[in-house]
Write a protein that holds these residues in place. Sequence first.
Motif, PDB file in Angstrom:
ATOM      1  N   THR A  15      -0.104   9.832   3.459  1.00 55.97           N
ATOM      2  CA  THR A  15      -1.524   9.939   3.134  1.00 55.97           C
ATOM      3  C   THR A  15      -1.946  11.354   2.738  1.00 55.97           C
ATOM      4  O   THR A  15      -1.821  12.286   3.531  1.00 55.97           O
ATOM      5  N   CYS A  49      -6.024  -0.252   9.072  1.00 53.69           N
ATOM      6  CA  CYS A  49      -5.984   1.204   9.027  1.00 53.69           C
ATOM      7  C   CYS A  49      -4.937   1.763   9.979  1.00 53.69           C
ATOM      8  O   CYS A  49      -4.985   1.502  11.180  1.00 53.69           O
ATOM      9  N   ASN A  82       0.818  -1.218   0.000  1.00 54.11           N
ATOM     10  CA  ASN A  82       0.000   0.000   0.000  1.00 54.11           C
ATOM     11  C   ASN A  82       0.852   1.268   0.000  1.00 54.11           C
ATOM     12  O   ASN A  82       0.401   2.317  -0.418  1.00 54.11           O
ATOM     13  N   GLY A 116       1.282  -5.758   3.169  1.00 54.33           N
ATOM     14  CA  GLY A 116       2.743  -5.898   3.217  1.00 54.33           C
ATOM     15  C   GLY A 116       3.264  -5.630   4.613  1.00 54.33           C
ATOM     16  O   GLY A 116       2.692  -6.111   5.592  1.00 54.33           O
ATOM     17  N   GLY A 120      -5.695   5.541   7.654  1.00 47.76           N
ATOM     18  CA  GLY A 120      -6.993   5.400   7.005  1.00 47.76           C
ATOM     19  C   GLY A 120      -6.941   5.738   5.514  1.00 47.76           C
ATOM     20  O   GLY A 120      -7.957   5.629   4.821  1.00 47.76           O
ATOM     21  N   LYS A 123       0.314   4.517  -2.453  1.00 51.49           N
ATOM     22  CA  LYS A 123       0.185   5.861  -1.920  1.00 51.49           C
ATOM     23  C   LYS A 123       1.262   6.807  -2.451  1.00 51.49           C
ATOM     24  O   LYS A 123       1.036   8.009  -2.576  1.00 51.49           O
TER      25      LYS A 123
END
Length: 297
Positions: free
Chosen positions: A145, A172, A39, A293, A175, A43
Amino acid sequence: MPKEENSITVELNADIFTQKSVRLFIKRDDLMHKFISGNKWRKLKYNIEEAIKQGFTKLLTFGGAYSNHIYATAACGKIFGFETIAVIRGERREPLNTTLIFAENCGMQLKFVSRDLYSIKHLSNFTDNLVAEFGSFYMIPEGGTNALAVQGSSEILTQNEYEYYTHICCCCGTGGTMAGIIVGSQGKSNILGFSVLKGDFMKGNVVKLLEDYANSYNLQSPSFSNFLIDNHYHFGGYAKTKPLLTNFIADFINEFHIPIEHVYTAKMMYGIFNLIANDYFPKNAKILALHTGGLRN
Ligand SMILES: *Cc1c(COP(=O)(O)O)cnc(C)c1O
């Protein structure tokens, strides 16, 4: 470069699933890259694209000493030829841990700041001082994020996946990943987030991220309500663990031969197994767990 096509989905088999008439699948985004968590790549991807477009040669970001995001940003900087700077919460402690050693080996400059200073990092004179010290840089927020991260995470799953699975689970931290999954779902499926932090603020974080995303892409605020956050599986808080979780990890790896770790993915997997045992999911549910991951060698 992380390879999105390396992410495969496998079904887990165990008696409990047969007894409860549910199916559980796991999407292995952990297989995308050795150093960049599944992720974290999603991102960073559009942020890197934006930094290149705007002509920046330096990336600056923030995080704790064990942050997977710091680790991934350092690796990305090396791959894409950016200088990287990380503002780390807390004093420098020798010897550095493996995350920070890896970051420095990738060429990342580490700037340690006290917890007090770190807590005011969003103030503009803090940023001004950073520019005075390092010159101009593309700034990526803590945890990576922002709206571009949400956009990247909205591409984790395909429309077929949203249609096939009745429930989609993720963990999360900020989030951001979950907000992206919600955006991508277009209201399909049920998105279930497991907060790895103690407290009940995660839903607020996700709602705020959905609003920020809508604003920066000039969209109407999405009114999707197909999501829920479970705050029960933090095991004491961020990066905390308990024997129950440690034992679960050992059993899980032994049974399914898929690595999970105690900061993120194990808390989600424990939560899913617990909810299955407690008949949370309806009969014939097809549950997808996203393996984000977070493992390193
Ligand atoms: C950072 C991280 C998360 C949390 O993602 P958020 O978008 O911050 O919620 C989940 N899993 C792993 C493995 C991570 O490294």
